[in-house]
Scaffold this motif. Sequence first.
Motif, PDB file in Angstrom:
ATOM      1  N   TYR A 108       5.649  -5.823   4.081  1.00 28.16           N
ATOM      2  CA  TYR A 108       6.287  -6.341   2.680  1.00 28.16           C
ATOM      3  C   TYR A 108       7.818  -6.031   2.702  1.00 28.16           C
ATOM      4  O   TYR A 108       8.519  -6.472   1.515  1.00 28.16           O
ATOM      5  CB  TYR A 108       5.365  -5.686   1.538  1.00 28.16           C
ATOM      6  N   LYS A 109       8.242  -4.909   3.150  1.00 23.28           N
ATOM      7  CA  LYS A 109       9.613  -4.417   3.176  1.00 23.28           C
ATOM      8  C   LYS A 109      10.357  -4.538   4.245  1.00 23.28           C
ATOM      9  O   LYS A 109       9.803  -4.488   5.334  1.00 23.28           O
ATOM     10  CB  LYS A 109       9.394  -3.156   2.740  1.00 23.28           C
ATOM     11  N   GLN A 139       2.501   6.075  -3.348  1.00 29.04           N
ATOM     12  CA  GLN A 139       3.460   6.738  -4.075  1.00 29.04           C
ATOM     13  C   GLN A 139       3.028   6.907  -5.439  1.00 29.04           C
ATOM     14  O   GLN A 139       3.227   7.737  -6.160  1.00 29.04           O
ATOM     15  CB  GLN A 139       4.676   6.071  -4.016  1.00 29.04           C
ATOM     16  N   PRO A 168       0.628  -1.278   0.075  1.00 26.56           N
ATOM     17  CA  PRO A 168      -0.030  -0.121   0.053  1.00 26.56           C
ATOM     18  C   PRO A 168       0.851   1.244  -0.050  1.00 26.56           C
ATOM     19  O   PRO A 168       0.340   2.332  -0.569  1.00 26.56           O
ATOM     20  CB  PRO A 168      -0.974  -0.156   1.325  1.00 26.56           C
ATOM     21  N   ILE A 169       1.941   1.397   0.740  1.00 26.59           N
ATOM     22  CA  ILE A 169       2.659   2.431   0.555  1.00 26.59           C
ATOM     23  C   ILE A 169       3.322   2.832  -0.700  1.00 26.59           C
ATOM     24  O   ILE A 169       3.239   4.013  -1.133  1.00 26.59           O
ATOM     25  CB  ILE A 169       3.973   2.393   1.627  1.00 26.59           C
ATOM     26  N   ARG A 196      15.955   7.672   3.628  1.00 30.87           N
ATOM     27  CA  ARG A 196      15.579   6.916   2.592  1.00 30.87           C
ATOM     28  C   ARG A 196      15.820   7.486   1.128  1.00 30.87           C
ATOM     29  O   ARG A 196      15.416   7.031   0.152  1.00 30.87           O
ATOM     30  CB  ARG A 196      13.790   6.859   2.798  1.00 30.87           C
ATOM     31  N   ASP A 232       8.704   9.471  11.965  1.00 34.61           N
ATOM     32  CA  ASP A 232       9.494   8.969  10.958  1.00 34.61           C
ATOM     33  C   ASP A 232       8.740   7.671   9.949  1.00 34.61           C
ATOM     34  O   ASP A 232       9.455   7.239   9.325  1.00 34.61           O
ATOM     35  CB  ASP A 232      10.801   8.283  11.464  1.00 34.61           C
ATOM     36  N   SER A 233       7.432   7.529  10.296  1.00 33.42           N
ATOM     37  CA  SER A 233       6.575   6.850   9.398  1.00 33.42           C
ATOM     38  C   SER A 233       6.938   7.296   7.792  1.00 33.42           C
ATOM     39  O   SER A 233       7.049   8.448   7.506  1.00 33.42           O
ATOM     40  CB  SER A 233       5.246   6.651   9.670  1.00 33.42           C
ATOM     41  N   VAL A 234       6.978   6.578   7.070  1.00 29.60           N
ATOM     42  CA  VAL A 234       6.961   6.821   5.578  1.00 29.60           C
ATOM     43  C   VAL A 234       5.729   7.403   5.369  1.00 29.60           C
ATOM     44  O   VAL A 234       5.602   8.659   4.388  1.00 29.60           O
ATOM     45  CB  VAL A 234       6.866   5.662   4.640  1.00 29.60           C
ATOM     46  N   HIS A 286      15.133  -0.980   6.427  1.00 28.25           N
ATOM     47  CA  HIS A 286      15.811  -0.313   5.929  1.00 28.25           C
ATOM     48  C   HIS A 286      15.385   0.048   4.303  1.00 28.25           C
ATOM     49  O   HIS A 286      16.056   0.960   3.623  1.00 28.25           O
ATOM     50  CB  HIS A 286      17.307  -0.687   5.799  1.00 28.25           C
ATOM     51  N   TYR A 287      14.263  -0.448   3.855  1.00 29.89           N
ATOM     52  CA  TYR A 287      13.954  -0.282   2.515  1.00 29.89           C
ATOM     53  C   TYR A 287      13.699   1.253   2.201  1.00 29.89           C
ATOM     54  O   TYR A 287      13.106   1.835   3.111  1.00 29.89           O
ATOM     55  CB  TYR A 287      12.644  -0.995   2.048  1.00 29.89           C
ATOM     56  N   ARG A 288      14.175   1.815   1.059  1.00 30.60           N
ATOM     57  CA  ARG A 288      14.189   3.278   0.690  1.00 30.60           C
ATOM     58  C   ARG A 288      13.141   3.679   0.180  1.00 30.60           C
ATOM     59  O   ARG A 288      12.815   4.923   0.257  1.00 30.60           O
ATOM     60  CB  ARG A 288      15.535   3.560   0.181  1.00 30.60           C
ATOM     61  N   TYR A 289      12.133   3.100  -0.309  1.00 31.97           N
ATOM     62  CA  TYR A 289      10.915   3.460  -0.966  1.00 31.97           C
ATOM     63  C   TYR A 289      11.347   4.474  -2.070  1.00 31.97           C
ATOM     64  O   TYR A 289      12.616   4.632  -2.550  1.00 31.97           O
ATOM     65  CB  TYR A 289       9.621   3.980   0.192  1.00 31.97           C
ATOM     66  N   ASP A 317       2.475   1.481   9.612  1.00 35.42           N
ATOM     67  CA  ASP A 317       2.754   2.538   8.559  1.00 35.42           C
ATOM     68  C   ASP A 317       2.031   2.074   7.198  1.00 35.42           C
ATOM     69  O   ASP A 317       1.369   2.762   6.376  1.00 35.42           O
ATOM     70  CB  ASP A 317       4.183   2.551   8.388  1.00 35.42           C
ATOM     71  N   GLU A 318       2.187   0.746   6.808  1.00 41.34           N
ATOM     72  CA  GLU A 318       1.339   0.147   5.467  1.00 41.34           C
ATOM     73  C   GLU A 318      -0.104   0.392   5.873  1.00 41.34           C
ATOM     74  O   GLU A 318      -0.846   0.660   4.766  1.00 41.34           O
ATOM     75  CB  GLU A 318       1.826  -1.096   5.333  1.00 41.34           C
TER      76      GLU A 318
END
Lengths: 479, 479, 479, 479
Positions: C472-473, A297, A292-293, A478, C228-230, C476-479, C438-439
């Motif tokens: 799902y990630k 995006q 979903p993130i 990020r 710091d949530s995406v 440290h996934y950067r999006y 976050d998701e």
Amino acid sequence: MDYKVADLTLADYGRMEIELAEHEMPGLMAMRERYGKEQPLKGARIAGSLHMTIQTAVLIETLVALGADVRWATCNIFSTQDHAAAAVVVGQGTQDAPAGTPVFAWKGETLAEYWDEAEKVFAFTDAEGNPAGPNVLLDDGGDITLLLHKGVEFEKAGVVPPQDSTDNEEFKEVLRVLARSVENDPQRWTTIAAGIKGVSEETTTGVLRLYERFKEGSLLFPAINVNDSVTKSKFDNKYGCRHSLVDGINRATDVMIGGKVAVVCGYGDVGKGSAESLRGQGARVIVTEIDPICALQAAMDGYEVRRLESVIDTADIFVTTTGNFDIIRSEHFEQMKHQAIVGNIGHFDNEIDMAGLAKIPGVVKQEIKPQVHQWVFPDGKKIIVLSEGRLLNLGNATGHPSFVMSNSFTNQVLAQIDLFTKADQYELGVHVLPKHLDEEVARLHLDALGVELTELTKEQAAYLGVDVAGPYKSDHYRY
Amino acid sequence: MDYKVADLTLADYGRMEIELAEHEMPGLMAMRERYGKEQPLKGARIAGSLHMTIQTAVLIETLVALGADVRWATCNIFSTQDHAAAAVVVGQGTQDAPAGTPVFAWKGETLAEYWDEAEKVFAFTDAEGNPAGPNVLLDDGGDITLLLHKGVEFEKAGVVPPQDSTDNEEFKEVLRVLARSVENDPQRWTTIAAGIKGVSEETTTGVLRLYERFKEGSLLFPAINVNDSVTKSKFDNKYGCRHSLVDGINRATDVMIGGKVAVVCGYGDVGKGSAESLRGQGARVIVTEIDPICALQAAMDGYEVRRLESVIDTADIFVTTTGNFDIIRSEHFEQMKHQAIVGNIGHFDNEIDMAGLAKIPGVVKQEIKPQVHQWVFPDGKKIIVLSEGRLLNLGNATGHPSFVMSNSFTNQVLAQIDLFTKADQYELGVHVLPKHLDEEVARLHLDALGVELTELTKEQAAYLGVDVAGPYKSDHYRY
Amino acid sequence: MDYKVADLTLADYGRMEIELAEHEMPGLMAMRERYGKEQPLKGARIAGSLHMTIQTAVLIETLVALGADVRWATCNIFSTQDHAAAAVVVGQGTQDAPAGTPVFAWKGETLAEYWDEAEKVFAFTDAEGNPAGPNVLLDDGGDITLLLHKGVEFEKAGVVPPQDSTDNEEFKEVLRVLARSVENDPQRWTTIAAGIKGVSEETTTGVLRLYERFKEGSLLFPAINVNDSVTKSKFDNKYGCRHSLVDGINRATDVMIGGKVAVVCGYGDVGKGSAESLRGQGARVIVTEIDPICALQAAMDGYEVRRLESVIDTADIFVTTTGNFDIIRSEHFEQMKHQAIVGNIGHFDNEIDMAGLAKIPGVVKQEIKPQVHQWVFPDGKKIIVLSEGRLLNLGNATGHPSFVMSNSFTNQVLAQIDLFTKADQYELGVHVLPKHLDEEVARLHLDALGVELTELTKEQAAYLGVDVAGPYKSDHYRY
Amino acid sequence: MDYKVADLTLADYGRMEIELAEHEMPGLMAMRERYGKEQPLKGARIAGSLHMTIQTAVLIETLVALGADVRWATCNIFSTQDHAAAAVVVGQGTQDAPAGTPVFAWKGETLAEYWDEAEKVFAFTDAEGNPAGPNVLLDDGGDITLLLHKGVEFEKAGVVPPQDSTDNEEFKEVLRVLARSVENDPQRWTTIAAGIKGVSEETTTGVLRLYERFKEGSLLFPAINVNDSVTKSKFDNKYGCRHSLVDGINRATDVMIGGKVAVVCGYGDVGKGSAESLRGQGARVIVTEIDPICALQAAMDGYEVRRLESVIDTADIFVTTTGNFDIIRSEHFEQMKHQAIVGNIGHFDNEIDMAGLAKIPGVVKQEIKPQVHQWVFPDGKKIIVLSEGRLLNLGNATGHPSFVMSNSFTNQVLAQIDLFTKADQYELGVHVLPKHLDEEVARLHLDALGVELTELTKEQAAYLGVDVAGPYKSDHYRY
């Protein structure tokens, strides 16, 4: 005055291509300039296993220019560019292109040849002329790391399992090579391993193997994970695919992308680069996502986000970028429009279920040209599949451009220097390259793009709580 | 079950490619569907001269499907795709691909062969089996129009000038062919011309010749200028070049365009498409312009607008799109960076002064691969020139994609129908295709892109003062 | 039938605006729908301190709809929207807008009033009607967290320091409030603190204070770092600024951005959103950066990257986004063009050295309209400064749109639920919200944008090694 | 030192705004610089009727700076900015802002006042102090042109019709004014008309009236159609709306545009600018079109093209740009989503059928704030309508920015100079401004954007068949 390609030797042709590539690999060239005198790799004996291409030639000659003794094999039986190999072997006898770097690779090796050649990268001679092992490894996918670890394991066990102990054709060759080796010298791999300061690994797959080895306690020396540097992952994925996706589709089909509806499955870095690539050509891009993130995006970037099923019968182009499997399946193929184009730029060829496609009753596969096929359905509908579902940027275009590889390989060189000169600072384990080196790789590519970098004042650095020279961001930043 | 390209006859291979192209040429296929029964070209004998490619094959077979009798030559000695010609000649004996359309073209004709073949498109047989001339011409560049006009002129004069009356090698062949013809039949061209309802012309150059002929009073029949239809000019120029510019650069150099500085000389339609093409790949685009309106447009579109001299030593890629000559000259080459890439997508090969480049003292030209050369300067600097300064989208890529040609060729088909069926409505002169036909061409390409068109109500049409069915805009509307 | 704004009570006007905002805050509305029956916050007594705006009203009423008892103060003496406060206090007596949530905030409080009101959020009454403290805190900047921690500290010490022990005007008020409180009840804060399950903190600054407190060992209960949530950081920074930068410049100056040269200082998330904002209006954007990785990203995104000094005298618009200080200084102002526009969208007002500007000899400041000034130099040159160097999206536009705040506040609600219902799972420390939440926040915003999310099959999830429902990630996934 | 807006006189405040605008109107300022000494308008008596705004003040003072004697009225009873009028009247007694230009306009005139003031622009005094008429007109919508033509008509007829001969409230006032005038001097308008060299007209509507007058044979002097200059139409439409569409939506609603689905009805110049405006903010834009060519352009630009009916219940934002009427009707409103936003940036307020909306049974209109209303449907659904269906860039934002008007008004100044100095070259009729003047307007705006223009060599100009100084394109070139 003309000068024909046809008149060139293989090595000369390779040298011409290497010189073209050097300009596009400013990170590596900057390493030569900066460290050429200092020779930080003096005394390093680097055993390398990585696709033997023109770009790799620039990498090898950079390692040599920094003082290293290098022996090289490929990590894939098909990917060697013979003119690149020839040029490296011949060299020019100058600092930048020294003579005589041994390369054990050619296009179209057999599996047996592949593993015979892999073994040869361990056969150094030291300064006194005595046989010696490497002291650093540079690996892509982990094959020479495997050979060494298995060698040590079997030497410890005192026995190499028979070839028929495995069904895996490739592992049979590993056993054959190790059996021969252990017969000659029952401590060879143990001795070599003792002298290894570490390995730098290029790929996700290789890194995964290293983490598993570390977890199970069998890792023999520190490893640096080059794969997760920002300057590696963003370039390999986002910018590399922005370049090569439309390139691959164009070369394969000559179809106008503008005005078409293109579906990009996945909106990770590969998907982001792919979507931008298609939009830049005037396509209307639709994204599919499970996260979903990433889906949010995509929406915020102005893309329509749908399920594949919702657009399967209206879109013109389908591209998988997910890193997952079974994304496009036979039921999808059956609903696609006539002359839909399907390709994968994700990871493995299982993103598209090619086996399922072939099993559809009555479907016939016709080659339009190499790596481009139309699958004709009983009702006459044709679907165009690129590179048989394998990576289309490799199959239909020419893979990553040199500038992308320069980022990746400069990470490799920095990792090799760190492993060789600061081995004591690396505990046993798998390490990401420190952020200041990641930043350094970026820094070395700025001049080539005409970028002026601003410098922090001491006061500003203090305000941020960082050093003037970096690193500037926390590890979880990020970008 | 596999089906190999290698197993195909030339004609079968051509047929496969034609079928792929048909899907991308919805305008032509719609013409077949709409007019296939009505057969508006029944009785038309069309003499055509236009590059004999796969796309042209779809055009020819569309004309035939509408009832026409067609004979075809190429308009360029190099551009014929032999498999396309073979497929058209063989046909399939179906309505869509009828057997037996005569094509007089092959790749690599001599000039003598070229004009011999051009003459053959005039040799029809009528329904009763008697020799007959064409009654409509379809021309690209004006060569068969020239042959016919010169024939009439010489017949009137009673004499064909001797070949040595001209230095022009090509015109010598024209004189040879006409002398032979007049000897056989001193009224042949006069008779043919009397039966011609008109010609539709594809290109700027051909149109220019027609306007000149009309001005000087020598034009023998009405002409339709297909070149200036919106659906022709925007597609050929803006959208076509957006597609093929990055395609050509990629195939030629494999250099990453993203992050580079690219200079686009000219911001007309070709320049607009080129700038968008490069920006879509992440390049930073700088435009040069001589026309203040176009320069202002470039600035409002967010591009930097500079003089070439101001950026000559910092840019990475240079593309000419001006329609003018001597845009990039030897003094520019001398100031460029090492490995700058230079190409032309404008019109002729004189946008880049290749002769001037070759004359720079000490410069050496080396082929990297066909259509890609590096010019090595005495100091070692190399400049990469694409397609020797000729059109890079033809030399390094594959020219216009089928969808672009579909727009252009649907204009041709409509022009042919109009000339054949409404000849009395066309006075002697050069006519732009009426706006409602230009709109019709666009309309026929919408379904393929999934476009839903809105329909005016009667009240809305009245409010605008237009017909519900169009045309919707005044002739000077700028789109 | 017309209905005039002027006829509305303050509370009714607030209610109308709240209803408009609810539609743009789908995350919060989804929380109400999902958890309205379950009442996970039943028993929660939430003390909140956060700008009392329309969006915050939707947050408060969401917390109440989930069962919480809420008391609210603002975290800034200027930011309260009185109609929002009025509407919350009045409520509608329905579940969605319950009557009687106490709000202690008005626009333009004094510092003394501010701290008096802050204290009031701690004065709950429990279910039995007895005085009680809150059991969860929701803070923005950390003021009520500070009040509580200082209260405990002073109660432990047995004495509150005198007001004149500090020069800080604001801390004097804290001491005054605590002295009064301790006099009434010397164990009040200690008792309250014992009942607190945790705090969720909104901002960088507040989070920083929490980390410091944890490091020095004084943190009294677990804290969740919502910042710091995406879904918080990307929205607040990248998408929020893309929206509000051009909005702020337009409202302030009415100057056409298209065709102008705009300098964005910094290419972090705020800089990325700002550059996109300006490019979307047709500006030519130049980026300055100190971090080579971000600089390389800017170049790969097609922006020119320069030092401020190199473009200071040619650019039209300057925007700071760095999070650092002294980015634009008096020497820069002196070199700017006449009528250059200067603004800050970074963090504090020290990104632009306003004090330095005011000290330039002979410079005069003139108000054009509120929050827009021209600084007239002795030679007549004028520079336009937005919001006196403070955040221009707050000063010249209206801050973050509701959709951005919905992301941020849904994180808050989820954090509150987690703290209240799973307190035992949170060790003392500062925690980022778990990735699956976050998701979840992202997921709750998809429907409003018409996004269809794809669901993993079990096999695909297994292949990736994740759960079908996520996360799902990796962290440290950067999006 | 602060300087408060509140301390300024109206004229001083106007002067401050004029000075800000001058910087954004480089075309007009360049006219002053180029022609200030030459005084080409010396002897010109210009009667002007055009919205009396700050930008118009810069226009007026430019005409005066070029030597003209000017008298000014507004062309709209609501649009006058009183501080602009005050500043022009006061002037500064310098060349750039001369004292004493008479302005007959204020915000909120009655119709009677409007026509009384319009008459006053004809009452010049010549150099000798005698009463004189204007010798050039500058009109916006054609009101003073109408007054003059009607005056001549009635003088010729010998009688002014009585006021009750018309139902049109506005024309009653025209009759009143003319009756009074004819009574005083029965040849006044005839005399004036004889001295008029021509009129330059700003708008589509005014131009249409002029063409009609010319067709019916009643046009009294040559007219220049400024409206169709490229530098007028592209700026007013494409670039102007790119600027003001998102500006209007933002100021009206504060809704985040990013991620939303926005429908743009029409893809002419206004639609193109609007679509770009919304896409630049991250919206997903869907276009509706009736013209297949424009529809194809939209598709090739990557937009989805649908019928309004197909997306009416899923889109978030609707914008009409068609120049037609009844685009969004009551049946559309009924199907829209809750809180859909609807606005018009096309031409008149009839693009959206506001009357139809008001007639929907049970619908209630509520003001959210001035120019922003929500229409509440019986089921509670609310639709937000901007500016009551009138032009949202005027109602919700501030109209065209100065830079746009600079292009338009520089065309006006050039037209005035041409009419005044080359009247003999203009036959009776309606003329587009010659292309070289259109190019000149563009040229005068390049420096302000930092554009460097390339100059043709003589050889290049000859090759193109143009003059080195232009014009560079044929009249039908589409840009």
